[in-house]
Design a protein around this motif. Structure first.
Motif, PDB file in Angstrom:
ATOM      1  N   ALA A 384       5.613  -8.174  12.022  1.00  0.00           N
ATOM      2  CA  ALA A 384       4.967  -9.006  10.995  1.00  0.00           C
ATOM      3  C   ALA A 384       3.466  -9.154  11.178  1.00  0.00           C
ATOM      4  O   ALA A 384       2.834  -9.938  10.493  1.00  0.00           O
ATOM      5  N   GLY A 385       2.887  -8.413  12.111  1.00  0.00           N
ATOM      6  CA  GLY A 385       1.458  -8.560  12.355  1.00  0.00           C
ATOM      7  C   GLY A 385       0.614  -8.128  11.169  1.00  0.00           C
ATOM      8  O   GLY A 385       1.057  -7.353  10.308  1.00  0.00           O
ATOM      9  N   ILE A 386      -0.614  -8.642  11.113  1.00  0.00           N
ATOM     10  CA  ILE A 386      -1.577  -8.200  10.109  1.00  0.00           C
ATOM     11  C   ILE A 386      -1.862  -6.713  10.345  1.00  0.00           C
ATOM     12  O   ILE A 386      -2.114  -6.293  11.471  1.00  0.00           O
ATOM     13  N   ALA A 387      -1.792  -5.910   9.288  1.00  0.00           N
ATOM     14  CA  ALA A 387      -2.068  -4.478   9.411  1.00  0.00           C
ATOM     15  C   ALA A 387      -3.528  -4.205   9.072  1.00  0.00           C
ATOM     16  O   ALA A 387      -4.039  -4.668   8.046  1.00  0.00           O
ATOM     17  N   VAL A 388      -4.200  -3.462   9.943  1.00  0.00           N
ATOM     18  CA  VAL A 388      -5.604  -3.092   9.744  1.00  0.00           C
ATOM     19  C   VAL A 388      -5.654  -1.648   9.256  1.00  0.00           C
ATOM     20  O   VAL A 388      -5.154  -0.741   9.918  1.00  0.00           O
ATOM     21  N   LEU A 389      -6.230  -1.468   8.084  1.00  0.00           N
ATOM     22  CA  LEU A 389      -6.296  -0.151   7.450  1.00  0.00           C
ATOM     23  C   LEU A 389      -7.700   0.422   7.578  1.00  0.00           C
ATOM     24  O   LEU A 389      -8.685  -0.312   7.543  1.00  0.00           O
ATOM     25  N   ARG A 390      -7.761   1.730   7.726  1.00  0.00           N
ATOM     26  CA  ARG A 390      -9.055   2.423   7.742  1.00  0.00           C
ATOM     27  C   ARG A 390      -8.945   3.697   6.924  1.00  0.00           C
ATOM     28  O   ARG A 390      -7.853   4.158   6.596  1.00  0.00           O
ATOM     29  N   GLY A 391     -10.076   4.259   6.607  1.00  0.00           N
ATOM     30  CA  GLY A 391     -10.153   5.461   5.790  1.00  0.00           C
ATOM     31  C   GLY A 391     -11.497   5.470   5.101  1.00  0.00           C
ATOM     32  O   GLY A 391     -12.329   4.577   5.322  1.00  0.00           O
ATOM     33  N   ASN A 392     -11.735   6.453   4.238  1.00  0.00           N
ATOM     34  CA  ASN A 392     -13.066   6.524   3.618  1.00  0.00           C
ATOM     35  C   ASN A 392     -13.331   5.365   2.665  1.00  0.00           C
ATOM     36  O   ASN A 392     -14.483   5.096   2.324  1.00  0.00           O
ATOM     37  N   LEU A 393     -12.288   4.662   2.239  1.00  0.00           N
ATOM     38  CA  LEU A 393     -12.494   3.507   1.369  1.00  0.00           C
ATOM     39  C   LEU A 393     -12.799   2.240   2.164  1.00  0.00           C
ATOM     40  O   LEU A 393     -13.345   1.278   1.626  1.00  0.00           O
ATOM     41  N   ALA A 394     -12.473   2.241   3.447  1.00  0.00           N
ATOM     42  CA  ALA A 394     -12.734   1.091   4.326  1.00  0.00           C
ATOM     43  C   ALA A 394     -13.043   1.600   5.731  1.00  0.00           C
ATOM     44  O   ALA A 394     -12.254   1.386   6.656  1.00  0.00           O
ATOM     45  N   PRO A 395     -14.182   2.252   5.923  1.00  0.00           N
ATOM     46  CA  PRO A 395     -14.487   2.818   7.243  1.00  0.00           C
ATOM     47  C   PRO A 395     -14.573   1.779   8.349  1.00  0.00           C
ATOM     48  O   PRO A 395     -14.296   2.093   9.510  1.00  0.00           O
ATOM     49  N   HIS A 396     -14.934   0.541   8.019  1.00  0.00           N
ATOM     50  CA  HIS A 396     -14.990  -0.525   9.020  1.00  0.00           C
ATOM     51  C   HIS A 396     -13.737  -1.386   9.024  1.00  0.00           C
ATOM     52  O   HIS A 396     -13.648  -2.339   9.789  1.00  0.00           O
ATOM     53  N   GLY A 397     -12.815  -1.067   8.142  1.00  0.00           N
ATOM     54  CA  GLY A 397     -11.538  -1.757   8.145  1.00  0.00           C
ATOM     55  C   GLY A 397     -11.268  -2.571   6.894  1.00  0.00           C
ATOM     56  O   GLY A 397     -12.183  -3.025   6.203  1.00  0.00           O
ATOM     57  N   HIS A 412       1.983   3.974  -1.093  1.00  0.00           N
ATOM     58  CA  HIS A 412       1.764   4.099  -2.539  1.00  0.00           C
ATOM     59  C   HIS A 412       0.581   5.021  -2.808  1.00  0.00           C
ATOM     60  O   HIS A 412      -0.384   5.065  -2.047  1.00  0.00           O
ATOM     61  N   ARG A 413       0.677   5.712  -3.912  1.00  0.00           N
ATOM     62  CA  ARG A 413      -0.396   6.591  -4.380  1.00  0.00           C
ATOM     63  C   ARG A 413      -0.525   6.376  -5.881  1.00  0.00           C
ATOM     64  O   ARG A 413       0.463   6.521  -6.621  1.00  0.00           O
ATOM     65  N   GLY A 414      -1.705   5.994  -6.342  1.00  0.00           N
ATOM     66  CA  GLY A 414      -1.844   5.716  -7.761  1.00  0.00           C
ATOM     67  C   GLY A 414      -3.279   5.751  -8.225  1.00  0.00           C
ATOM     68  O   GLY A 414      -4.221   5.743  -7.421  1.00  0.00           O
ATOM     69  N   PRO A 415      -3.492   5.775  -9.564  1.00  0.00           N
ATOM     70  CA  PRO A 415      -4.840   5.834 -10.132  1.00  0.00           C
ATOM     71  C   PRO A 415      -5.529   4.471 -10.107  1.00  0.00           C
ATOM     72  O   PRO A 415      -4.902   3.437 -10.353  1.00  0.00           O
ATOM     73  N   ALA A 416      -6.813   4.485  -9.812  1.00  0.00           N
ATOM     74  CA  ALA A 416      -7.592   3.246  -9.758  1.00  0.00           C
ATOM     75  C   ALA A 416      -7.888   2.726 -11.158  1.00  0.00           C
ATOM     76  O   ALA A 416      -8.173   3.500 -12.082  1.00  0.00           O
ATOM     77  N   VAL A 508     -15.960   3.900  -6.484  1.00  0.00           N
ATOM     78  CA  VAL A 508     -14.664   4.201  -7.090  1.00  0.00           C
ATOM     79  C   VAL A 508     -14.791   4.196  -8.620  1.00  0.00           C
ATOM     80  O   VAL A 508     -15.446   3.331  -9.201  1.00  0.00           O
ATOM     81  N   GLN A 509     -14.140   5.151  -9.246  1.00  0.00           N
ATOM     82  CA  GLN A 509     -14.128   5.237 -10.707  1.00  0.00           C
ATOM     83  C   GLN A 509     -12.699   5.157 -11.226  1.00  0.00           C
ATOM     84  O   GLN A 509     -11.747   5.504 -10.520  1.00  0.00           O
ATOM     85  N   ASP A 510     -12.548   4.694 -12.461  1.00  0.00           N
ATOM     86  CA  ASP A 510     -11.224   4.655 -13.082  1.00  0.00           C
ATOM     87  C   ASP A 510     -10.583   6.037 -12.990  1.00  0.00           C
ATOM     88  O   ASP A 510     -11.222   7.066 -13.272  1.00  0.00           O
ATOM     89  N   GLY A 511      -9.322   6.047 -12.608  1.00  0.00           N
ATOM     90  CA  GLY A 511      -8.586   7.304 -12.533  1.00  0.00           C
ATOM     91  C   GLY A 511      -8.603   7.960 -11.176  1.00  0.00           C
ATOM     92  O   GLY A 511      -7.764   8.829 -10.896  1.00  0.00           O
ATOM     93  N   ASP A 512      -9.543   7.596 -10.306  1.00  0.00           N
ATOM     94  CA  ASP A 512      -9.539   8.130  -8.941  1.00  0.00           C
ATOM     95  C   ASP A 512      -8.223   7.771  -8.263  1.00  0.00           C
ATOM     96  O   ASP A 512      -7.718   6.651  -8.415  1.00  0.00           O
ATOM     97  N   THR A 513      -7.698   8.680  -7.476  1.00  0.00           N
ATOM     98  CA  THR A 513      -6.451   8.413  -6.766  1.00  0.00           C
ATOM     99  C   THR A 513      -6.728   7.654  -5.474  1.00  0.00           C
ATOM    100  O   THR A 513      -7.573   8.057  -4.668  1.00  0.00           O
ATOM    101  N   ILE A 514      -6.015   6.543  -5.299  1.00  0.00           N
ATOM    102  CA  ILE A 514      -6.116   5.754  -4.067  1.00  0.00           C
ATOM    103  C   ILE A 514      -4.788   5.878  -3.332  1.00  0.00           C
ATOM    104  O   ILE A 514      -3.712   5.737  -3.921  1.00  0.00           O
ATOM    105  N   VAL A 515      -4.885   6.143  -2.029  1.00  0.00           N
ATOM    106  CA  VAL A 515      -3.708   6.311  -1.190  1.00  0.00           C
ATOM    107  C   VAL A 515      -3.604   5.112  -0.245  1.00  0.00           C
ATOM    108  O   VAL A 515      -4.534   4.855   0.531  1.00  0.00           O
ATOM    109  N   LEU A 516      -2.505   4.386  -0.324  1.00  0.00           N
ATOM    110  CA  LEU A 516      -2.211   3.296   0.604  1.00  0.00           C
ATOM    111  C   LEU A 516      -1.018   3.717   1.448  1.00  0.00           C
ATOM    112  O   LEU A 516       0.059   4.016   0.920  1.00  0.00           O
ATOM    113  N   ASP A 517      -1.218   3.737   2.756  1.00  0.00           N
ATOM    114  CA  ASP A 517      -0.146   4.110   3.680  1.00  0.00           C
ATOM    115  C   ASP A 517      -0.190   3.130   4.847  1.00  0.00           C
ATOM    116  O   ASP A 517      -0.814   3.398   5.875  1.00  0.00           O
TER     117      ASP A 517
END
Length: 585
Positions: A384-397, A412-416, A508-517
């Protein structure tokens, strides 16, 4: 006994007090200090008796803290009984539900003002009275900066409210009922009727929101008498405990145990474990980072993921579960929870009482209702811990609270679908022509510490009306702001750097694909580096960035740090101690 001794000692064992620098001796300054403070106090008030300031955030405009004057009186009685002198010290108070644009804008100001008052006055020890979201963090930040003996009294949650025969959780059910009105399944009249049922008594939010989470965190850090966090505000045991806190504050001064001796890096380990086990607020992350910064402790976002990994969710409270804080207290309280995860706590971290948190948690603490506090063997969630995500959309977390999210959306993978400001969101979210599907990723930006300013609780943006009417009740949302600890949903927040600080979120622009894993801790914009390098933030975004010209807001925007370090001001990081730069003359 000479005159200096007469005004600085109560008995031969008395050690010099910090307040002696004001009151001891027979010179003109000492005379002035004593004379102006003599208004009815005992004749020996300045003879070796610890001066205990009760930092009191009571205010009628902070309704969750309005009862703290009564709590202060109980503390005062304990201070007197232990031989100290209690001094009620009203400090800056922030009511989460009222102040605009967001209480977070003034957390650092409150901490800075408190710090200066603690240092400037003849104070030997502190009792910190807080409740509503930003008051306990600001009190702890200030106390950490002056490093005096200190102890926290959490103001406590309100009692459970009910509406139409069902329990109402303040905050959480505001969001739920509000969405039902927008979906057409609840009338506006019934919605309004529910408001008088929700707030049943004095006290802060009764969900495991930020206020409750910060009470839990304060206890896990060792800054409360063990077992005190979560005591309901109307419960007489809060006053009984507050009396004991007054006695303890005097003992802390006499023993010389300051906040830096209590809160160590190991204490933050315990706070992260406790936060996960109770399903606590994501806001606690940014507050813990700020408190650590004031103490000079190197706490990283990665620590939340590393330490919180594998900690089971044991508390079945809204917004992650079913019950409320009154139920948690009835079922055994925080110590009953910590008892079950004592093996995950750091055994060396002490509390204000001098014993370790593990010692306090290891004593027998029965669970009286296993539907509220679930057994370790059958947790609500195994991790149940807080999950810290990184990637080019959040390089610092960025962070997400899996306990409050929909499991099927954690990958999830979907359009912005992008909103450039809160105003843009409000104007378009219910547009019947909005180009949105259940797979869309809703992006709200310009809401970080610098951009808004103050990092408001808007990340749990409402779902589009056309989605609600289809029966959709959760979607992936991404934001550089915060969300209320009472909120729920698959919300990725605290994205750093924020859009206003040059973060990728601005591109980020409308329609760009965002990947949440979430299992792989990834938040990625599926756009090439070359394409991103060619983009610039749109004018529709930049025009909404804060550009204050005066006052606190200008100082804040120029000096606030990013969410991944606690969003404190850069010149307030680190402790400077209790010494006054210049004495009075």
């Amino acid at each position: 006994m000479n005159d200096v001794d007469k005004h600085s000692r109560q008995d031969p064992d008395h050690q010099p007090l910090r307040s002696d620098a004001w009151y001891a001796g027979d010179d003109r300054n000492a005379y002035l200090h004593r004379a102006w403070m003599r208004r009815g106090v005992p004749s020996n008030a300045f003879e070796g008796r610890p001066q205990i300031a009760i930092a009191n955030t009571a205010s009628d405009l902070t309704p969750c803290n309005a009862h703290l004057n009564e709590v202060s009186r109980a503390v005062q009685q304990g201070v007197y009984e232990a031989g100290g002198i209690p001094l009620d010290l009203p400090v800056v108070s922030l009511g989460e539900t009222l102040v605009r644009p967001t209480a977070m804008l003034w957390r650092n100001m409150a901490a800075m003002a408190m710090e200066e008052m603690f240092r400037a006055n003849p104070i030997d020890g502190l009792v910190l009275l807080g409740g509503c979201d930003k008051t306990i963090p600001s009190l702890l930040m200030a106390a950490a900066s002056v490093d005096l003996p200190a102890v926290v009294v959490p103001g406590g949650p309100m009692l459970n409210g009910t509406f139409r025969g069902q329990t109402l959780g303040c905050g959480t059910d505001v969001w739920r009922l509000g969405e039902e009105v927008r979906a057409g399944t609840l009338s506006a009249e019934q919605f309004v009727r529910s408001e008088s049922s929700m707030i049943r008594s004095r006290g802060h939010c009764n969900t495991m929101g930020t206020a409750s989470s910060m009470a839990v965190v304060a206890e896990a850090l060792g800054m409360t008498i063990p077992g005190m966090a979560g005591t309901p505000a109307p419960d007489s045991r809060l006053l009984e405990g507050s009396h004991e806190v007054g006695r303890l504050a005097v003992e802390l001064v006499r023993e010389g145990r300051t906040i830096k001796q209590v809160i160590t890096r190991e204490s933050f380990h315990n706070a992260i474990v406790a936060l996960a086990a109770v399903g606590g607020s994501t806001n606690a992350v940014v507050h813990l980072m700020a408190i650590a910064g004031r103490l000079g402790i190197d706490l990283d976002l990665g620590d939340f993921d590393r330490i919180g990994a594998g900690v089971p969710l044991l508390v079945n409270l809204q917004p992650a579960g079913e019950f409320l804080m009154e139920d948690l207290y009835r079922a055994g309280g925080l110590l009953a929870v910590l008892h079950q995860v004592a093996d995950l706590l750091d055994p060396g971290a002490i509390t204000v009482t001098g014993e370790t948190l593990v010692e306090a948690a290891s004593r027998e603490h029965p669970v009286w209702d296993t539907t509220v506090i679930t057994p370790r063997e059958t947790p609500l969630q195994a991790d149940a811990g807080i999950a810290v995500l990184r990637g080019n959309l959040a390089p610092h977390g960025a962070i997400v609270k899996p306990a409050a999210a929909s499991k099927e959306l954690l990958t999830h993978r979907g359009p912005a679908l992008v909103f450039d400001s809160v105003e843009d969101l409000k104007a378009r979210i219910d547009d019947p022509d909005l180009p949105v599907t259940p797979d869309s990723v809703l992006v709200l930006r310009g809401c970080g510490p610098r951009g808004y300013p103050g990092m408001p609780e808007v990340a749990n943006l409402p779902l589009p009306k056309k989605m609600l009417q289809l029966g959709v009740r959760d979607m992936v949302r991404v934001c550089d702001g915060r969300m209320s600890g009472t909120a729920y949903g698959t919300v990725v927040l605290h994205v750093a750097p924020e859009a206003a600080a040059g973060g990728t979120l601005a591109l980020v622009q409308d329609g760009d694909t965002i990947v949440l894993d979430v299992p792989n801790r990834l938040l990625q914009l599926d756009v090439s580096d070359e394409e991103l390098a060619a983009r610039t933030p749109p004018a529709s975004l930049v025009q909404h960035f804060a550009a204050p010209t005066r006052g606190w807001e200008k100082l804040y925007v120029e000096h606030v740090r990013q969410a991944d370090t606690g969003a404190d001001l850069d010149f307030l990081v680190g402790s400077t101690g209790p010494e006054v730069a210049r004495e009075s003359h």
